[in-house]
Scaffold this motif. Structure first.
Motif, PDB file in Angstrom:
ATOM      1  N   VAL A 395       0.963  -1.232   0.002  1.00  0.00           N
ATOM      2  CA  VAL A 395      -0.050  -0.081   0.082  1.00  0.00           C
ATOM      3  C   VAL A 395       0.718   1.349   0.036  1.00  0.00           C
ATOM      4  N   GLY A 396       0.248   2.362  -0.480  1.00  0.00           N
ATOM      5  CA  GLY A 396       0.958   3.841  -0.243  1.00  0.00           C
ATOM      6  C   GLY A 396       1.291   4.326  -1.673  1.00  0.00           C
ATOM      7  N   GLU A 397       1.734   3.572  -2.666  1.00  0.00           N
ATOM      8  CA  GLU A 397       1.981   3.778  -4.040  1.00  0.00           C
ATOM      9  C   GLU A 397       2.168   2.490  -4.871  1.00  0.00           C
ATOM     10  N   SER A 398       2.410   2.876  -6.071  1.00  0.00           N
ATOM     11  CA  SER A 398       2.287   1.712  -7.033  1.00  0.00           C
ATOM     12  C   SER A 398       3.487   0.921  -6.871  1.00  0.00           C
ATOM     13  N   ILE A 399       3.335  -0.524  -6.872  1.00  0.00           N
ATOM     14  CA  ILE A 399       4.530  -1.136  -6.671  1.00  0.00           C
ATOM     15  C   ILE A 399       5.151  -1.733  -7.960  1.00  0.00           C
ATOM     16  N   VAL A 419      -1.519  -8.819  -2.541  1.00  0.00           N
ATOM     17  CA  VAL A 419      -2.773  -7.872  -2.441  1.00  0.00           C
ATOM     18  C   VAL A 419      -1.999  -6.442  -2.618  1.00  0.00           C
ATOM     19  N   ASP A 420      -2.279  -5.804  -3.813  1.00  0.00           N
ATOM     20  CA  ASP A 420      -1.692  -4.421  -3.837  1.00  0.00           C
ATOM     21  C   ASP A 420      -2.932  -3.588  -3.881  1.00  0.00           C
ATOM     22  N   THR A 421      -3.167  -2.886  -2.690  1.00  0.00           N
ATOM     23  CA  THR A 421      -4.145  -2.098  -2.503  1.00  0.00           C
ATOM     24  C   THR A 421      -4.352  -0.679  -2.603  1.00  0.00           C
ATOM     25  N   TRP A 422      -5.236  -0.382  -3.536  1.00  0.00           N
ATOM     26  CA  TRP A 422      -5.367   1.304  -3.539  1.00  0.00           C
ATOM     27  C   TRP A 422      -6.253   1.824  -2.637  1.00  0.00           C
ATOM     28  N   TRP A 423      -5.886   2.888  -2.153  1.00  0.00           N
ATOM     29  CA  TRP A 423      -6.924   3.744  -1.320  1.00  0.00           C
ATOM     30  C   TRP A 423      -6.166   4.991  -0.850  1.00  0.00           C
ATOM     31  N   GLN A 424      -7.139   5.712   0.224  1.00  0.00           N
ATOM     32  CA  GLN A 424      -6.482   6.869   0.434  1.00  0.00           C
ATOM     33  C   GLN A 424      -6.957   7.182   1.910  1.00  0.00           C
ATOM     34  N   THR A 425      -6.355   8.435   2.420  1.00  0.00           N
ATOM     35  CA  THR A 425      -6.829   8.673   3.739  1.00  0.00           C
ATOM     36  C   THR A 425      -8.380   8.939   3.523  1.00  0.00           C
ATOM     37  N   GLU A 426      -8.661   9.570   2.570  1.00  0.00           N
ATOM     38  CA  GLU A 426     -10.260  10.240   2.350  1.00  0.00           C
ATOM     39  C   GLU A 426     -11.046   8.712   2.148  1.00  0.00           C
ATOM     40  N   GLY A 508      -7.615  12.290  -7.689  1.00  0.00           N
ATOM     41  CA  GLY A 508      -6.351  13.081  -7.697  1.00  0.00           C
ATOM     42  C   GLY A 508      -5.033  12.017  -8.352  1.00  0.00           C
ATOM     43  N   ASP A 509      -5.583  10.893  -8.471  1.00  0.00           N
ATOM     44  CA  ASP A 509      -4.468  10.073  -9.369  1.00  0.00           C
ATOM     45  C   ASP A 509      -4.687   9.380 -10.661  1.00  0.00           C
ATOM     46  N   GLY A 510      -3.782   9.578 -11.581  1.00  0.00           N
ATOM     47  CA  GLY A 510      -3.859   9.062 -12.787  1.00  0.00           C
ATOM     48  C   GLY A 510      -4.139   7.537 -12.868  1.00  0.00           C
ATOM     49  N   TRP A 520      -4.320   0.309 -13.472  1.00  0.00           N
ATOM     50  CA  TRP A 520      -3.267   0.533 -13.233  1.00  0.00           C
ATOM     51  C   TRP A 520      -2.879   1.834 -12.475  1.00  0.00           C
ATOM     52  N   LEU A 521      -2.372   2.094 -11.278  1.00  0.00           N
ATOM     53  CA  LEU A 521      -2.254   3.376 -11.047  1.00  0.00           C
ATOM     54  C   LEU A 521      -0.917   4.143 -11.291  1.00  0.00           C
ATOM     55  N   LEU A 522      -1.192   5.553 -11.772  1.00  0.00           N
ATOM     56  CA  LEU A 522       0.124   6.082 -12.430  1.00  0.00           C
ATOM     57  C   LEU A 522       0.705   7.211 -11.554  1.00  0.00           C
ATOM     58  N   GLY A 523       0.090   7.407 -10.353  1.00  0.00           N
ATOM     59  CA  GLY A 523       0.666   8.560  -9.523  1.00  0.00           C
ATOM     60  C   GLY A 523      -0.245   9.710  -9.602  1.00  0.00           C
ATOM     61  N   ARG A 524       0.025  10.831  -8.650  1.00  0.00           N
ATOM     62  CA  ARG A 524      -0.866  12.004  -8.647  1.00  0.00           C
ATOM     63  C   ARG A 524      -0.819  12.800  -9.723  1.00  0.00           C
ATOM     64  N   VAL A 525      -1.912  13.278 -10.174  1.00  0.00           N
ATOM     65  CA  VAL A 525      -1.991  14.212 -11.017  1.00  0.00           C
ATOM     66  C   VAL A 525      -2.140  15.633 -10.730  1.00  0.00           C
ATOM     67  N   MET A 529       2.942  15.101  -3.432  1.00  0.00           N
ATOM     68  CA  MET A 529       3.852  14.259  -3.994  1.00  0.00           C
ATOM     69  C   MET A 529       3.882  12.739  -2.907  1.00  0.00           C
ATOM     70  N   ASN A 530       4.575  11.797  -3.323  1.00  0.00           N
ATOM     71  CA  ASN A 530       4.252  10.490  -2.614  1.00  0.00           C
ATOM     72  C   ASN A 530       5.621  10.252  -2.283  1.00  0.00           C
ATOM     73  N   VAL A 531       6.138  10.369  -1.210  1.00  0.00           N
ATOM     74  CA  VAL A 531       7.613  10.076  -0.851  1.00  0.00           C
ATOM     75  C   VAL A 531       7.674   8.975   0.211  1.00  0.00           C
ATOM     76  N   HIS A 534       4.348   8.555   1.781  1.00  0.00           N
ATOM     77  CA  HIS A 534       3.721   9.296   2.573  1.00  0.00           C
ATOM     78  C   HIS A 534       3.536  10.548   1.724  1.00  0.00           C
ATOM     79  N   ARG A 535       2.239  11.089   1.922  1.00  0.00           N
ATOM     80  CA  ARG A 535       1.884  12.316   1.234  1.00  0.00           C
ATOM     81  C   ARG A 535       2.383  13.424   1.354  1.00  0.00           C
ATOM     82  N   LEU A 536       2.964  14.443   0.600  1.00  0.00           N
ATOM     83  CA  LEU A 536       3.482  15.820   0.775  1.00  0.00           C
ATOM     84  C   LEU A 536       2.903  16.729  -0.050  1.00  0.00           C
TER      85      LEU A 536
HETATM   86  C1  WTA Z   1      -1.318   6.574  -3.512  1.00  0.00           C
HETATM   87  C2  WTA Z   1      -2.515   5.635   1.993  1.00  0.00           C
HETATM   88  C3  WTA Z   1      -0.712   3.215  -6.177  1.00  0.00           C
HETATM   89  C4  WTA Z   1      -2.182   7.286  -4.413  1.00  0.00           C
HETATM   90  C5  WTA Z   1      -3.336   4.558   1.886  1.00  0.00           C
HETATM   91  C6  WTA Z   1      -3.222   7.812  -3.259  1.00  0.00           C
HETATM   92  C7  WTA Z   1      -1.479   4.104  -4.318  1.00  0.00           C
HETATM   93  C8  WTA Z   1      -2.329   8.125  -1.985  1.00  0.00           C
HETATM   94  C9  WTA Z   1      -1.671   3.033  -3.506  1.00  0.00           C
HETATM   95  C10 WTA Z   1      -3.185   8.069  -0.956  1.00  0.00           C
HETATM   96  C11 WTA Z   1      -1.454   1.647  -4.518  1.00  0.00           C
HETATM   97  C12 WTA Z   1      -1.994   4.524  -2.189  1.00  0.00           C
HETATM   98  N1  WTA Z   1      -1.062   1.838  -5.755  1.00  0.00           N
HETATM   99  N2  WTA Z   1      -1.059   4.314  -5.641  1.00  0.00           N
HETATM  100  N3  WTA Z   1      -1.677   0.487  -4.191  1.00  0.00           N
HETATM  101  N4  WTA Z   1      -1.961   3.089  -2.359  1.00  0.00           N
HETATM  102  N5  WTA Z   1      -1.394   4.995  -3.130  1.00  0.00           N
HETATM  103  O1  WTA Z   1      -3.657   9.288   2.032  1.00  0.00           O
HETATM  104  O2  WTA Z   1      -1.568   8.185  -4.971  1.00  0.00           O
HETATM  105  O3  WTA Z   1      -1.483   8.610   2.363  1.00  0.00           O
HETATM  106  O4  WTA Z   1      -3.935   8.873  -3.948  1.00  0.00           O
HETATM  107  O5  WTA Z   1      -3.235   6.791   1.715  1.00  0.00           O
HETATM  108  O6  WTA Z   1      -1.373   7.364  -2.139  1.00  0.00           O
HETATM  109  O7  WTA Z   1      -2.066   8.257   0.266  1.00  0.00           O
HETATM  110  P1  WTA Z   1      -2.822   8.236   1.703  1.00  0.00           P
END
Ligand code: WTA
Length: 663
Positions: A395-399, A419-426, A508-510, A520-525, A529-531, A534-536
């Protein structure tokens, strides 16, 4: 859709050219597979009935009748006439059902010592603490800030707040006093729970001084500070305000009635970076949030209570720590590991040692951590017995496919599904992910929305793209754990998420759909930033830089980084008249270090730029907008793209000459 040059896919994944291989569902998950495929059908047949059934898994003090009220969209109400308590669901009901002796938390400390707490013990601890908080004057609805290391008391603090219906606002222990103060002020927290210090890389680092500093410079709403003794040693003390946890705990009763709250009562606020300098206080509900955190944790991780030993490496300062350390796992009666320290203290095999020690079955971590382990070499995990693992999460960014394959082979022994899990704080909970035993997995793709979730990839005009095309990720139906808004700022909530594609949530993701329709997640648009997962916010770091007296102007970009996904790179123009100060700081190198430290103090060490380039000009359009795209080209050592829209096209030459001249 985002043009490739406009966007900065943090991972460099090109879905079309990458690994096209898929991994069939593992037969170890037969039971899961038999039990779950109907979830997709059930959700497709009647989405609201599907969510009703997921919510009914919880214990309700007052059962709900209505599932969703979307009449005031985009402000959702789920299960609104029901009442429940989150801590009761996470702890008490397991004890009442006879599982009090099951271990809830296996706490591993950095120095190798450990402690464990059963569900019955957790119930006693959080009951005591709920009584302490009440005695300190905290009541239902009051906000409590939590600024703690990753120790069991952090979990207790969150659950004690939930027990009395006081929304918590956890602030990551790595944030600075300033960042803490602005978050406390925004939420007007009445109390702060903290620790004297924390252990990091074998050293005791102070934590409470940051609270003292934050309160000395503002945050007048705070009346009490409750302090856990972790590192020992001297701490400054404000009589009448500061209270030792262990002293208050001593006399507190273990009898406490959890307070049932309406389903829509805010369970917590969690601040996250947005595109402006001011962090957003994301508000989550009690009923809807808990429903989806528990459901997703159960199906995505195939969680078997009592049999599994689960470990999510996230800190409770982030949403992953909220949903997949505290609420999801505990509602599901999980036995889990929590670890205080860093992956390389005292040695680089620390995590794998912990997996061996506890027989961890599910492991949930970030691509950055995996890439770091790859860099350290596979002989390190090779020294440990990892055969207890049966599932891996990311989790957190594309692997990137390479890291995915390494994770599968070296950590998962070619046996564990990922399991590559996409989601957000929101979103509050996992939205897009394969299901183990059901989905054939593809390295690098988060693939499919979970049952009950509707996601689409949209083009610029808001139409869904076809397979093989790219665009913006949007969520097209409300979901139970969706944010209920931004604390104190309903307009920002509408503008940020609901105005780009009216009626649909803009993530906010491409994203791109491949030929099979997998996502396929391509990063923020946007300017987030995602370091290291962590979102910055670029603007937040720019503001921090500009707040330094030497700085006239600053522009920040996220540049691709092999390990951390993206790295913060700043371009800074110094004020005239600072020459002498710069000289005294040791010249340019010294000045750069001063500025890096300054950002660390303003926001926190995670925000410190990896590189700062001192320049005399910044590329701007005729309307004065900084063209970050060009700066990113420079930061990534690429040929600089189209400069036609620049007010002065010679600026890029200057910047590049300046750089080569200096290096
Ligand atoms: C990115 C973390 C690709 C994405 C749970 C998202 C991901 C932001 C993935 C949210 C993933 C999180 N593949 N990108 N599996 N998981 N992201 O709010 O850009 O810290 O919008 O939540 O992280 O970050 P947040």
């Amino acid at each position: 859709m985002p043009a490739a040059s406009d966007r900065d896919p943090s991972t460099g994944i090109d879905p079309l050219s990458s690994e096209t291989r898929t991994f069939p569902p593992s037969s170890d998950f037969v039971e899961h597979a038999v039990a779950r495929p109907w979830l997709y059908e059930e959700a497709a047949r009647d989405r609201l009935a599907f969510w009703r059934a997921r919510a009914e898994v919880l214990s309700w003090a007052t059962p709900f009748t209505e599932v969703l009220d979307w009449s005031e969209a985009p402000f959702a109400k789920w299960f609104a006439d029901g009442e429940l308590n989150a801590a009761y669901n996470a702890v008490d009901r397991h004890v009442e059902a006879g599982h009090g002796d099951q271990v809830a938390l296996l706490a591993e400390y950095e120095d190798g010592s450990d402690a464990s707490y059963t569900y019955a013990q957790v119930k006693d601890e959080i009951s005591r603490l709920a009584n302490v908080l009440t005695d300190l004057g905290v009541s239902t609805g009051d906000r409590v800030a939590i600024y703690m290391p990753m120790i069991p008391e952090a979990v207790f603090a969150m659950l004690a707040c939930a027990r009395i219906g006081a929304p918590h606002s956890v602030v990551f222990g790595g944030f600075s006093a300033d960042a803490l103060r602005s978050r406390i002020e925004d939420a007007e927290a009445k109390a702060v729970i903290t620790a004297d210090g924390q252990f990091r890389r074998g050293r005791a680092l102070p934590l409470k001084p940051a609270v003292d500093e934050a309160l000395a410079t503002g945050a007048p709403s705070v009346q009490k500070v409750l302090v856990v003794r972790r590192t020992g040693g001297d701490v400054a003390w404000t009589e009448g305000r500061d209270v030792w946890w262990h002293e208050a705990r001593e006399s507190a009763s273990t009898e406490h009635q959890p307070v049932p709250v309406p389903a829509e009562h805010p369970l917590f606020i969690l601040y996250t970076s947005g595109t402006t300098g001011k962090p957003k206080g994301i508000v989550h509900s009690t009923g809807g949030y808990l429903t989806q955190a528990a459901y997703t944790h159960r199906v995505v991780f195939d969680l078997k209570p009592a049999a599994d030993v689960y470990w999510c490496t996230a800190d409770v300062g982030w949403i992953t720590g909220h949903s997949y350390v505290v609420y999801g796992p505990m509602v599901n009666r999980t036995t889990q590991v929590i670890y205080e320290g860093t992956p390389d203290t005292p040695h680089q095999g620390r995590w794998w040692e912990i997996i061996e020690k506890y027989g961890v079955t599910q492991f949930y971590s970030s691509p950055t951590a995996i890439r770091t382990a790859m860099k350290w070499g596979e002989d390190i995990p090779g020294k440990y017995d990892l055969s207890s693992l049966r599932l891996l999460g990311s989790v957190g960014e594309s692997i990137n496919p390479e890291a995915w394959m390494w994770y599968r082979r070296v950590i998962g022994g070619d046996r564990c599904p990922i399991v590559d899990t996409w989601w957000q704080t929101e979103t509050g909970a996992i939205m897009i992910s394969p299901l183990p035993g059901i989905t054939s997995t593809k390295p690098g793709s988060a693939q499919v929305p979970l049952p009950g979730i509707s996601a689409e990839v949209l083009n610029d005009t808001g139409e869904p793209v076809g397979d093989g095309e790219g665009g913006y990720l949007a969520l097209t139906e409300p979901w139970p754990s969706m944010l209920r808004g931004i604390w104190g700022d309903p307009q920002r909530y509408r503008d940020t998420y609901w105005s780009r594609f009216p009626g649909r949530y803009f993530a906010g993701d491409g994203a791109r759909k491949d030929e099979d329709g997998d996502i396929w997640l391509l990063g923020r648009v946007d300017d987030v930033m995602n370091v290291s997962g962590h979102r910055l916010s670029t603007t937040e770091i720019e503001s921090a830089l500009v707040s330094h007296e030497w700085v006239a102007e600053a522009a920040v970009v996220g540049a691709s980084d092999e390990t951390t996904g993206q790295a913060v790179v700043a371009f800074v123009i110094l004020r005239s008249g600072t020459e002498q100060a710069v000289e005294e700081a040791g010249g340019e190198e010294g000045a750069i270090e001063v500025l890096r430290q300054h950002v660390g103090r303003e926001i926190g060490p995670i925000a410190k730029p990896k590189r700062i380039l001192l320049v005399t000009e910044l590329p701007k359009t005729r309307s004065g907008k900084i063209m970050r795209r060009l700066l990113r080209d420079v930061a990534e050592n690429r040929e600089v793209g189209d400069t036609q829209t620049l007010a002065d096209s010679s600026v890029m030459d200057l910047i590049q000459q300046g750089m080569t001249g200096r290096r």
